[in-house]
Design a protein around this motif. Sequence first.
Motif, short mmCIF file in Angstrom:
data_model
loop_
_atom_site.label_atom_id
_atom_site.label_comp_id
_atom_site.label_asym_id
_atom_site.label_seq_id
_atom_site.Cartn_x
_atom_site.Cartn_y
_atom_site.Cartn_z
N LEU A 55 -32.56 -3.65 48.11
CA LEU A 55 -33.75 -3.83 48.95
C LEU A 55 -33.67 -2.95 50.19
O LEU A 55 -34.67 -2.36 50.61
N PHE A 69 -40.42 -6.01 52.58
CA PHE A 69 -41.09 -4.78 52.15
C PHE A 69 -42.47 -4.67 52.77
O PHE A 69 -42.89 -3.59 53.23
N TRP A 122 -29.76 -7.26 47.43
CA TRP A 122 -30.18 -7.14 48.82
C TRP A 122 -29.83 -5.77 49.38
O TRP A 122 -30.54 -5.24 50.25
N ALA A 175 -38.21 -10.89 49.60
CA ALA A 175 -38.12 -9.44 49.45
C ALA A 175 -39.45 -8.78 49.77
O ALA A 175 -39.50 -7.74 50.45
N LEU A 179 -38.50 -2.72 43.34
CA LEU A 179 -38.50 -4.01 44.01
C LEU A 179 -39.03 -5.10 43.08
O LEU A 179 -38.46 -6.19 42.99
#
Length: 510
Positions: free
Chosen positions: A34, A162, A31, A158, A145
């Motif tokens: 991310l 994004f 995370w 995620a 990713l």
Amino acid sequence: MSAEPTGPAPGAGTTSAVPAPAAAPPDPRRWWILAVIGLAQLMVVLDATIVNIALPSIQAGLGFSDQQRQWVVTAYAIAFGSLLLLGGRLADLIGRRRAFLVGQLGFAVSSAVGGAAATFGVLVTARALQGVFAALLAPAALSLLTTTFSAPAERGKAFGVFGSLAASGGAVGLLLGGVLTEHLGWRSTLYVNVLFAAVAVAGGLLLLRRPAAAAPPRLDLPGTVLASSGLFCLVYGLATAGPHGWGSVHTLGLLSTGAGLLVAFTWWQHQSPHPLLPLRIVLDRVRATALASVFVTGVGMFGVFLFLTYYLQHTRGYSPATTGLAFMPMSGCTMISAIGSNMGLLGKMGGRPRIVGGMLLAACGMAWMSRLSATGPYVVDVLPGQVATGLGMGLITAAAMNLGTAGVDPRDAGVGSATVNAMRQIGGSVGTALMSTLAAGTVGRALAGRRPAPELVARAVLESYHTVFAASAAIFTAGAVLTWFLLPAGLSMERSRGAAGGRGGRPSGS
């Protein structure tokens, strides 16, 4: 676990006698990774719009003509769009961590050069260099990713985050550009990238592990030349179609040359032992439809950012900072929609209803704004259309980016991610050129044979905005119909990822 898996892809199938290999445990820092990847994506996306609001101030400061000013925007778009596939393949070959860091550092340096530019030529060169390094950075970020989040549930979350950054970054750029231009000057809109890059590079060095040693890089040089030159001719032709005309020898020659080079590129990918873009990536039904959705979204939205900015500043008289604030409802709704698309009832919906529903919402928002007035209340004329468009954009982007990269073999993750970005960028170039031509034609017809009094010009310009938004509504409607018929009805976001891993990279329903 490395953020950049290097092991082989799962096999084509398993039997009861041969158990499937155990999945690698998720990276505990995923995370945080991310957050770093999202910051890089935000920087690349917002840079496409942050300069738009500052452009009048840049022109006044450096003293270039109206005919020259488009190159401050298009120099970035041409370099970015024409080099994305090369950047994606380089990320696969040299390592996504290295590509990410090099892209960040190069983007920061070229931004600093642009911020310090004393002449128009230096500024345009710096903007082109930004596009070059963005073409390396953007696919590296998306492929990181893709390889970091493999569990379906976490992957969906995620990609929601994004996707919200990808879809709302343009509006954030307008807000940030307006505030910086008004309070710190136009140079700050370029210098701010140095700050973003410093944080992202520090995070990348701390969180992204070095990949295992790989075979020496092999690059498809003929494919690189064909793809890059073909995309350059295509994007350049579209970017200059407005001043030269769609039927001019200049425009038709560039577009025809670009199309011919891309056809030759496709043929060569069948022959090349190390193709730049393995055709297995784009010949999958689900993935190809997702890529088409990204393209349609770019066509429908990029021109809208440009002309809604003109409307707010020129017709309503908003300042740069106020214009940026006026875009915030769209940006906020995009983020809410993209992140929330994997929760509750929306989380149980498949890819087709998400993308189709998002396009229909965006079409409704554009149709609403096709009736803008010069003096009507913002909350009546603009706000409802922005809310509908923002909600639709969040649904489209999160789902299409997920499906567009699901099941891509890890060794192709960079070029697969670059393909998604390339479709978005090329779609944006098509949309900007198309909307500019439609707007200019509307104004020309309204003023034909008449004395261009200020009131008549203002009315003609407002009518051109109506034309642009109506065209965008039609594009999103056509995209919804296309997606409805091409995407399988039973395709779920989790099945697409799970099936991709179990069938050699083909999403479910393909």
